[in-house]
Design a protein around this motif. Structure first.
Motif, PDB file in Angstrom:
ATOM      1  N   ILE A 194      23.694 -21.220   4.872  1.00 10.74           N
ATOM      2  CA  ILE A 194      24.236 -22.154   3.889  1.00 10.74           C
ATOM      3  C   ILE A 194      24.196 -21.555   2.486  1.00 10.74           C
ATOM      4  O   ILE A 194      25.098 -21.767   1.673  1.00 10.74           O
ATOM      5  N   PHE A 195      23.148 -20.774   2.195  1.00  7.41           N
ATOM      6  CA  PHE A 195      22.918 -20.274   0.839  1.00  7.41           C
ATOM      7  C   PHE A 195      23.436 -18.861   0.595  1.00  7.41           C
ATOM      8  O   PHE A 195      23.703 -18.496  -0.546  1.00  7.41           O
ATOM      9  N   THR A 196      23.566 -18.065   1.652  1.00  6.49           N
ATOM     10  CA  THR A 196      23.913 -16.653   1.450  1.00  6.49           C
ATOM     11  C   THR A 196      25.065 -16.208   2.342  1.00  6.49           C
ATOM     12  O   THR A 196      25.298 -16.765   3.415  1.00  6.49           O
ATOM     13  N   LYS A 197      25.756 -15.178   1.864  1.00 11.86           N
ATOM     14  CA  LYS A 197      26.799 -14.543   2.651  1.00 11.86           C
ATOM     15  C   LYS A 197      26.182 -13.444   3.509  1.00 11.86           C
ATOM     16  O   LYS A 197      25.001 -13.106   3.366  1.00 11.86           O
ATOM     17  N   LEU A 198      26.975 -12.888   4.411  1.00 10.87           N
ATOM     18  CA  LEU A 198      26.509 -11.723   5.155  1.00 10.87           C
ATOM     19  C   LEU A 198      26.177 -10.598   4.176  1.00 10.87           C
ATOM     20  O   LEU A 198      26.883 -10.439   3.167  1.00 10.87           O
ATOM     21  N   PRO A 199      25.115  -9.833   4.424  1.00 12.82           N
ATOM     22  CA  PRO A 199      24.781  -8.729   3.514  1.00 12.82           C
ATOM     23  C   PRO A 199      25.957  -7.753   3.383  1.00 12.82           C
ATOM     24  O   PRO A 199      26.434  -7.216   4.378  1.00 12.82           O
ATOM     25  N   SER A 200      26.416  -7.548   2.160  1.00 10.47           N
ATOM     26  CA  SER A 200      27.545  -6.648   1.937  1.00 10.47           C
ATOM     27  C   SER A 200      27.050  -5.209   1.775  1.00 10.47           C
ATOM     28  O   SER A 200      25.869  -4.966   1.555  1.00 10.47           O
ATOM     29  N   ILE A 201      27.976  -4.261   1.876  1.00  2.24           N
ATOM     30  CA  ILE A 201      27.604  -2.853   1.758  1.00  2.24           C
ATOM     31  C   ILE A 201      28.513  -2.154   0.750  1.00  2.24           C
ATOM     32  O   ILE A 201      29.724  -2.382   0.719  1.00  2.24           O
ATOM     33  N   ASN A 202      27.924  -1.317  -0.083  1.00  2.00           N
ATOM     34  CA  ASN A 202      28.656  -0.487  -1.038  1.00  2.00           C
ATOM     35  C   ASN A 202      28.841   0.891  -0.401  1.00  2.00           C
ATOM     36  O   ASN A 202      27.884   1.673  -0.299  1.00  2.00           O
ATOM     37  N   VAL A 203      30.045   1.175   0.041  1.00  2.00           N
ATOM     38  CA  VAL A 203      30.301   2.423   0.770  1.00  2.00           C
ATOM     39  C   VAL A 203      30.080   3.650  -0.109  1.00  2.00           C
ATOM     40  O   VAL A 203      29.840   4.757   0.400  1.00  2.00           O
ATOM     41  N   ASN A 204      30.152   3.483  -1.422  1.00  2.00           N
ATOM     42  CA  ASN A 204      29.931   4.618  -2.325  1.00  2.00           C
ATOM     43  C   ASN A 204      28.459   5.009  -2.421  1.00  2.00           C
ATOM     44  O   ASN A 204      28.137   6.143  -2.777  1.00  2.00           O
ATOM     45  N   LEU A 205      27.582   4.061  -2.107  1.00  2.00           N
ATOM     46  CA  LEU A 205      26.143   4.345  -2.145  1.00  2.00           C
ATOM     47  C   LEU A 205      25.564   4.666  -0.770  1.00  2.00           C
ATOM     48  O   LEU A 205      24.532   5.322  -0.668  1.00  2.00           O
ATOM     49  N   CYS A 206      26.226   4.180   0.275  1.00  2.00           N
ATOM     50  CA  CYS A 206      25.703   4.332   1.631  1.00  2.00           C
ATOM     51  C   CYS A 206      25.631   5.805   2.045  1.00  2.00           C
ATOM     52  O   CYS A 206      26.587   6.566   1.873  1.00  2.00           O
ATOM     53  N   GLN A 207      24.476   6.206   2.608  1.00  2.00           N
ATOM     54  CA  GLN A 207      24.263   7.583   3.059  1.00  2.00           C
ATOM     55  C   GLN A 207      24.455   7.732   4.570  1.00  2.00           C
ATOM     56  O   GLN A 207      24.219   8.807   5.120  1.00  2.00           O
ATOM     57  N   MET A 208      24.825   6.627   5.232  1.00  2.00           N
ATOM     58  CA  MET A 208      25.004   6.622   6.689  1.00  2.00           C
ATOM     59  C   MET A 208      23.746   7.103   7.420  1.00  2.00           C
ATOM     60  O   MET A 208      23.810   7.787   8.432  1.00  2.00           O
ATOM     61  N   CYS A 209      22.589   6.718   6.892  1.00  2.00           N
ATOM     62  CA  CYS A 209      21.317   7.147   7.480  1.00  2.00           C
ATOM     63  C   CYS A 209      20.958   6.344   8.726  1.00  2.00           C
ATOM     64  O   CYS A 209      20.156   6.783   9.557  1.00  2.00           O
ATOM     65  N   GLY A 210      21.528   5.153   8.843  1.00  4.07           N
ATOM     66  CA  GLY A 210      21.278   4.320  10.021  1.00  4.07           C
ATOM     67  C   GLY A 210      20.007   3.505   9.977  1.00  4.07           C
ATOM     68  O   GLY A 210      19.657   2.841  10.961  1.00  4.07           O
ATOM     69  N   CYS A 239      17.938  -5.335   6.363  1.00  4.24           N
ATOM     70  CA  CYS A 239      18.861  -4.230   6.064  1.00  4.24           C
ATOM     71  C   CYS A 239      18.920  -3.959   4.564  1.00  4.24           C
ATOM     72  O   CYS A 239      19.053  -2.805   4.130  1.00  4.24           O
ATOM     73  N   VAL A 240      18.809  -5.012   3.762  1.00  9.96           N
ATOM     74  CA  VAL A 240      18.835  -4.857   2.305  1.00  9.96           C
ATOM     75  C   VAL A 240      17.523  -4.266   1.809  1.00  9.96           C
ATOM     76  O   VAL A 240      17.499  -3.310   1.022  1.00  9.96           O
ATOM     77  N   LYS A 241      16.421  -4.825   2.270  1.00  9.43           N
ATOM     78  CA  LYS A 241      15.095  -4.428   1.785  1.00  9.43           C
ATOM     79  C   LYS A 241      14.737  -3.000   2.185  1.00  9.43           C
ATOM     80  O   LYS A 241      14.009  -2.302   1.466  1.00  9.43           O
ATOM     81  N   ASN A 242      15.240  -2.559   3.343  1.00  6.46           N
ATOM     82  CA  ASN A 242      14.854  -1.243   3.859  1.00  6.46           C
ATOM     83  C   ASN A 242      15.840  -0.128   3.516  1.00  6.46           C
ATOM     84  O   ASN A 242      15.583   1.036   3.823  1.00  6.46           O
ATOM     85  N   CYS A 243      16.966  -0.468   2.891  1.00  6.21           N
ATOM     86  CA  CYS A 243      17.973   0.552   2.572  1.00  6.21           C
ATOM     87  C   CYS A 243      17.455   1.479   1.470  1.00  6.21           C
ATOM     88  O   CYS A 243      17.158   1.032   0.359  1.00  6.21           O
ATOM     89  N   PRO A 244      17.330   2.785   1.729  1.00 10.15           N
ATOM     90  CA  PRO A 244      16.756   3.708   0.741  1.00 10.15           C
ATOM     91  C   PRO A 244      17.666   3.985  -0.452  1.00 10.15           C
ATOM     92  O   PRO A 244      17.202   4.427  -1.502  1.00 10.15           O
ATOM     93  N   SER A 245      18.961   3.697  -0.313  1.00  9.22           N
ATOM     94  CA  SER A 245      19.898   3.988  -1.406  1.00  9.22           C
ATOM     95  C   SER A 245      20.400   2.727  -2.117  1.00  9.22           C
ATOM     96  O   SER A 245      21.247   2.818  -3.007  1.00  9.22           O
ATOM     97  N   GLY A 246      19.893   1.575  -1.717  1.00  8.73           N
ATOM     98  CA  GLY A 246      20.318   0.329  -2.347  1.00  8.73           C
ATOM     99  C   GLY A 246      21.774   0.004  -2.104  1.00  8.73           C
ATOM    100  O   GLY A 246      22.434  -0.613  -2.943  1.00  8.73           O
ATOM    101  N   ALA A 247      22.271   0.402  -0.929  1.00  2.00           N
ATOM    102  CA  ALA A 247      23.695   0.232  -0.641  1.00  2.00           C
ATOM    103  C   ALA A 247      24.044  -1.169  -0.153  1.00  2.00           C
ATOM    104  O   ALA A 247      25.215  -1.554  -0.165  1.00  2.00           O
ATOM    105  N   ARG A 248      23.053  -1.907   0.285  1.00  2.00           N
ATOM    106  CA  ARG A 248      23.324  -3.274   0.757  1.00  2.00           C
ATOM    107  C   ARG A 248      22.865  -4.282  -0.290  1.00  2.00           C
ATOM    108  O   ARG A 248      21.913  -4.040  -1.037  1.00  2.00           O
ATOM    109  N   GLU A 249      23.528  -5.430  -0.309  1.00  2.00           N
ATOM    110  CA  GLU A 249      23.309  -6.405  -1.372  1.00  2.00           C
ATOM    111  C   GLU A 249      23.309  -7.824  -0.819  1.00  2.00           C
ATOM    112  O   GLU A 249      24.039  -8.139   0.114  1.00  2.00           O
ATOM    113  N   ILE A 250      22.445  -8.662  -1.408  1.00  2.00           N
ATOM    114  CA  ILE A 250      22.423 -10.083  -1.080  1.00  2.00           C
ATOM    115  C   ILE A 250      23.368 -10.811  -2.037  1.00  2.00           C
ATOM    116  O   ILE A 250      23.257 -10.651  -3.252  1.00  2.00           O
ATOM    117  N   LYS A 251      24.269 -11.596  -1.496  1.00  2.00           N
ATOM    118  CA  LYS A 251      25.178 -12.390  -2.324  1.00  2.00           C
ATOM    119  C   LYS A 251      25.051 -13.859  -1.957  1.00  2.00           C
ATOM    120  O   LYS A 251      25.059 -14.217  -0.764  1.00  2.00           O
TER     121      LYS A 251
END
Length: 276
Positions: A194-210, A239-251
């Motif tokens: 109700i309060f949040t969208k699916l975690p979005s991803i910034n492809v420019n920051l993502c390192q594809m580390c998995g 996924c947001v909290k553990n991303c080492p490059s800050g590529a995922r975001e809470i909206k």
């Protein structure tokens, strides 16, 4: 009662619950520890778990005032064998909800005897830099309190003549069970949606580390394009909290309203509580 072994069960996508439970176990000073990590789907898939250790310790986060519903099949297939159990819930400084009462009812029905209950605080899943909610918790004071909780629980068991002596005498458990059933019927199953969208991803920051794929407890993230399945995501934001490059975001949905509500509800720092 002599306690030589413990089975520790926890679900902790962002690590807060695991830290609290670990500190509690340190306080109890038990060497023989078996761990069931419910972050792993293979552990949750176990059809039946019979408790043979001297004590069971369960630690779960609070999602939308409740314990995560998808853990029910695992929890309701535990065979308690009349063993003592310690119940720990961790919430994001907004509200502990009725997760503890819910967990108490489940374990009681599975032939487990609650001897201690603890409610602790962890950083809220929705916490971001612009809206910090219980940032950095559990902090050192919280973990020291959890360790003391474990020490006091161990002392209580050592002094007890048997499980009847150690068990908490909580009033009207059947009424509590009926209340939980009623609350389930009227409260949304996935309030995080109700309060949040699916975690979005910034492809420019993502390192594809998995790392986001590996850390997702529901296996909701596609390994190839890193998209998220809406029907599986529980908004734990691991996924947001553990991303080492800050590529995922809470909206947030309706950001102004949600921000106001969370600020209002979480502005005072809450403290751990426990019953022995």
């Amino acid at each position: 009662m002599e306690i030589k072994s413990a089975l520790v069960i926890f679900f902790s996508p962002t690590g807060a619950t695991r830290k609290v439970v670990s500190s509690f176990v340190q306080g109890m000073n038990i060497d023989n520890i078996q761990i069931v990590n419910l972050n792993l789907s293979k552990e949750r898939a176990k059809l039946k778990l019979t408790i043979s250790s001297d004590i069971l310790i369960i630690g779960l986060p609070v999602y939308g005032k409740r314990i995560p519903k998808f853990l029910y099949p695992f929890l309701t297939n535990i065979e308690g064998n009349n063993k003592p159990v310690v119940l720990i819930t961790v919430y994001g400084n907004i509200s502990p909800g009725w997760a503890m009462e819910e967990l108490y009812v489940i374990t009681r029905r599975r032939n487990l005897r609650a001897i201690a209950l603890g409610k602790f605080i962890g950083e809220h899943s929705f916490s971001v830099s612009a809206l910090p909610i219980a940032k950095g918790r559990p902090d050192q004071a919280d973990l020291s309190e959890a360790k003391m909780f474990g020490k006091l629980t161990g002392e209580k068991l050592m002094a007890a003549q048997g499980i009847e002596d150690a068990e908490l005498k909580l009033a009207k458990p059947l009424i509590v069970g009926n209340m939980i059933t009623f609350l389930h019927a009227i409260f949304p199953q996935k309030s995080g949606n109700i309060f949040t969208k699916l975690p979005s991803i910034n492809v420019n920051l993502c390192q594809m580390c998995g790392i986001c794929v590996q850390s997702c407890p529901k296996q909701a993230i596609d390994r190839n394009d890193l998209s998220i399945r809406r029907d599986l995501c529980i908004r734990c934001f691991s996924c947001v909290k553990n991303c080492p490059s800050g590529a995922r975001e809470i909206k947030f949905k309706k950001k102004i309203v949600v921000t106001w509500f969370l600020n209002k509800q979480g502005r005072f720092s809450k403290k751990p509580e426990y019953i022995l």
